[in-house]
Design a protein around this motif. Structure first.
Motif, mmCIF file in Angstrom:
data_model
loop_
_atom_site.group_PDB
_atom_site.id
_atom_site.type_symbol
_atom_site.label_atom_id
_atom_site.label_comp_id
_atom_site.label_asym_id
_atom_site.label_seq_id
_atom_site.Cartn_x
_atom_site.Cartn_y
_atom_site.Cartn_z
ATOM 1 N N GLY A 169 0.843 -1.399 0.156
ATOM 2 C CA GLY A 169 0.060 -0.113 0.204
ATOM 3 C C GLY A 169 1.101 1.212 -0.237
ATOM 4 O O GLY A 169 0.349 2.381 0.306
ATOM 5 N N MET A 170 2.062 1.901 -0.184
ATOM 6 C CA MET A 170 3.262 2.296 -0.322
ATOM 7 C C MET A 170 3.853 2.796 -1.301
ATOM 8 O O MET A 170 3.926 4.348 -1.160
ATOM 9 N N GLY B 210 -1.199 8.413 15.496
ATOM 10 C CA GLY B 210 -0.240 6.842 14.764
ATOM 11 C C GLY B 210 -0.216 5.645 14.266
ATOM 12 O O GLY B 210 -1.859 5.628 15.033
ATOM 13 N N GLY B 211 0.458 5.668 13.786
ATOM 14 C CA GLY B 211 0.009 4.128 13.211
ATOM 15 C C GLY B 211 0.130 3.849 12.060
ATOM 16 O O GLY B 211 -0.822 2.860 11.094
ATOM 17 N N LEU B 212 -0.631 4.909 11.369
ATOM 18 C CA LEU B 212 -0.911 5.261 9.624
ATOM 19 C C LEU B 212 -0.014 4.538 8.646
ATOM 20 O O LEU B 212 0.122 3.907 7.687
ATOM 21 N N VAL C 169 1.181 19.292 1.864
ATOM 22 C CA VAL C 169 0.544 18.734 3.187
ATOM 23 C C VAL C 169 0.312 17.341 2.624
ATOM 24 O O VAL C 169 -0.610 17.560 2.295
ATOM 25 N N TYR C 170 1.143 15.898 3.253
ATOM 26 C CA TYR C 170 0.225 15.177 2.769
ATOM 27 C C TYR C 170 -0.394 14.376 3.589
ATOM 28 O O TYR C 170 0.433 14.020 4.808
ATOM 29 N N GLU C 171 -1.593 13.956 3.645
ATOM 30 C CA GLU C 171 -2.197 13.253 4.566
ATOM 31 C C GLU C 171 -2.425 11.357 4.630
ATOM 32 O O GLU C 171 -3.022 11.931 3.469
ATOM 33 N N MET C 172 -1.912 10.960 5.673
ATOM 34 C CA MET C 172 -2.279 9.383 5.267
ATOM 35 C C MET C 172 -3.375 9.789 5.204
ATOM 36 O O MET C 172 -4.288 9.995 5.974
ATOM 37 N N LYS C 173 -3.369 8.079 5.100
ATOM 38 C CA LYS C 173 -4.802 7.956 4.969
ATOM 39 C C LYS C 173 -4.444 5.788 5.154
ATOM 40 O O LYS C 173 -3.640 5.654 4.921
ATOM 41 N N ARG C 174 -6.030 5.282 6.036
ATOM 42 C CA ARG C 174 -6.275 4.071 5.759
ATOM 43 C C ARG C 174 -5.480 3.725 5.057
ATOM 44 O O ARG C 174 -6.332 3.690 3.405
ATOM 45 N N LEU C 175 -5.012 2.122 5.008
ATOM 46 C CA LEU C 175 -5.174 0.891 3.977
ATOM 47 C C LEU C 175 -6.749 1.018 3.133
ATOM 48 O O LEU C 175 -7.623 0.574 4.028
ATOM 49 N N GLN C 176 -6.467 0.448 2.353
ATOM 50 C CA GLN C 176 -7.676 -0.270 1.866
ATOM 51 C C GLN C 176 -8.169 -1.308 2.046
ATOM 52 O O GLN C 176 -7.073 -2.073 2.677
ATOM 53 N N GLU C 177 -8.801 -2.043 2.320
ATOM 54 C CA GLU C 177 -9.452 -4.023 2.321
ATOM 55 C C GLU C 177 -8.308 -4.624 1.723
ATOM 56 O O GLU C 177 -7.942 -5.691 2.356
ATOM 57 N N GLY C 178 -8.194 -4.618 0.287
ATOM 58 C CA GLY C 178 -7.313 -5.043 -0.386
ATOM 59 C C GLY C 178 -5.907 -5.477 0.537
ATOM 60 O O GLY C 178 -5.625 -6.293 0.594
ATOM 61 N N ASP C 179 -5.127 -3.723 0.229
ATOM 62 C CA ASP C 179 -3.738 -3.537 0.949
ATOM 63 C C ASP C 179 -3.789 -4.559 1.833
ATOM 64 O O ASP C 179 -2.827 -5.041 3.108
ATOM 65 N N SER C 180 -4.971 -4.121 3.049
ATOM 66 C CA SER C 180 -5.471 -4.722 4.634
ATOM 67 C C SER C 180 -4.940 -6.322 5.229
ATOM 68 O O SER C 180 -3.864 -6.445 4.839
ATOM 69 N N PRO D 124 -2.334 0.457 9.762
ATOM 70 C CA PRO D 124 -1.116 -0.890 9.898
ATOM 71 C C PRO D 124 -0.560 -1.268 10.788
ATOM 72 O O PRO D 124 -0.189 -1.860 10.480
ATOM 73 N N LEU D 125 -0.517 -0.472 11.318
ATOM 74 C CA LEU D 125 0.419 -0.738 12.870
ATOM 75 C C LEU D 125 -0.218 -1.688 13.779
ATOM 76 O O LEU D 125 0.023 -2.948 14.165
ATOM 77 N N ALA D 126 -1.518 -1.944 13.514
ATOM 78 C CA ALA D 126 -2.786 -2.673 14.112
ATOM 79 C C ALA D 126 -2.595 -4.145 13.491
ATOM 80 O O ALA D 126 -2.357 -5.017 14.170
#
Length: 374
Positions: free
Chosen positions: A134-135, A166-168, A298-309, A342-344
């Motif tokens: 996902g990166m 935190g954790g993104l 400013v780049y805002e981090m997003k949660r991973l998509q379902e497939g990447d998770s 991602p961290l979780a």
């Protein structure tokens, strides 16, 4: 404790676990010093070896007078000994070594477990970004922003902030961009972890050492000789000399307060439009204050998509990267609770990967006892 910390301070290449342990040892050492000062102030007076009733009564009176202080100091010493032991125990308990990664253990032939693989779990250390889940798109987006800034900048360095809670994966993204060959022409670079508590002088020293690593060195003239004796102004002046006229990349990771940026920014030349600075932070306010011009992105981090998770979780838990059919449902339940963090995902995946010879019923049990997601 002080000797240990001084030895570790000579090296800047510490992982997060070691830095946390150093901070805990330093806090205990400071408290030990305070306890010693209290002892010396209240109890170190020597009343001599004279004999006699008057001297005996004087000693007894002093003993009674300082009884509460003696009790307090004794209690503090016991508490400090306990804290020091716990800090040591935690380090031993959670230490992860490459030796442990390579040793064979009984039961590792299970299809649901595999040896610890540091490179697979921390693929950013490879430097090319391969293996990261996902990166890829995020890295390309940040690199494009940096390249656009370089084309548009008229004067002064550019600042790009990566923001997210935190954790993104802010540090992972910054590390990938830092190492990517897509940013060509970088003549010197530095990656400086700042964190919530920091020492400005130590950060400046770390930055200067990294920036100087790529410079040509005269064996008979070490430019960093006696660097431990330099003050912050000397460090800042030498950093400016290293960056003068060069294309550089500096990452300031985990910045909590704008004050940290203000204290480090004085060491970076303002008239060099070839340099780029990446800041990772949890605060939009900090990101805004770190901008040197309205055009700084400013780049805002997003949660991973379902497939990447799913891909990240399966890659972490299963050596093959594929989930067995009998564990698919419980895996999806776990991923639903991780909610794209991602961290979780990686933390739970590592824990499950270390479990050996588990059946689907064994894996399903704990997941059903997980607290509901918030």
């Amino acid at each position: 404790m002080t000797a240990c910390l001084r030895d570790l301070a000579d090296s800047d290449d510490h992982n997060e676990q070691t830095r946390t342990w150093m901070k805990q040892v330093r806090e205990v050492a400071f408290d030990v010093e305070d306890c010693m000062d209290r002892f010396c102030h209240h109890l170190s007076k020597h009343h001599g070896d004279r004999q006699g009733l008057l001297e005996y009564l004087n000693r007894m009176f002093n003993m009674v007078r300082t009884l509460s202080v003696r009790h307090k100091v004794a209690t503090d010493i016991q508490g400090l000994k306990s804290r020091a032991q716990k800090v040591s125990d935690r380090k031993q308990r959670y230490t992860y070594t490459l030796h442990e990664a390579g040793r064979s253990r009984k039961g590792l032939d299970s299809p649901y477990s595999h040896p610890d693989n540091l490179e697979r779990w921390l693929p950013a250390i490879r430097g090319d970004g391969s293996g990261l889940v996902g990166m890829g798109n995020m890295t390309d987006a940040v690199v494009e922003l940096l390249n656009n800034e370089q084309r548009q900048a008229a004067a002064g360095h550019r600042v790009l902030s990566i923001v997210g809670f935190g954790g993104l994966g802010k540090t992972t993204l910054a590390t990938t961009v830092y190492n990517t060959p897509k940013l060509g022409g970088i003549q010197c670079r530095a990656f400086v972890p700042v964190s919530q508590t920091y020492d400005v002088r130590s950060l400046l020293e770390s930055m200067l050492k990294q920036l100087s690593a790529s410079a040509e060195k005269d064996k008979n003239d070490d430019p960093l000789k006696n660097i431990k004796d330099w003050n912050k102004r000397q460090l800042s002046d030498n950093i400016k000399k290293q960056l003068d006229g060069k294309r550089y990349l500096i990452v300031l990771d985990d910045v909590w307060r704008a004050a940290a940026w203000d204290q480090l920014n004085v060491a970076i030349p303002r008239d060099n439009n070839k340099g780029s600075i990446i800041i990772t932070t949890r605060s939009h306010e900090v990101a805004k204050n770190c901008c040197t011009s309205p055009n700084d992105p400013v780049y805002e981090m997003k949660r991973l998509q379902e497939g990447d998770s799913e891909k990240l979780f399966f890659k972490t838990v299963f050596e093959s990267g594929k989930c067995p059919a009998d564990l698919l449902n419980v895996s999806k339940d776990i991923l639903a609770r991780c909610n794209g963090l991602p961290l979780a995902i990686v933390s739970i995946g590592r824990m499950l990967a270390r479990r050996q010879n588990q059946t689907s019923e064994d894996e399903a049990g704990p997941s059903q006892r997980l607290p509901p997601s918030t």
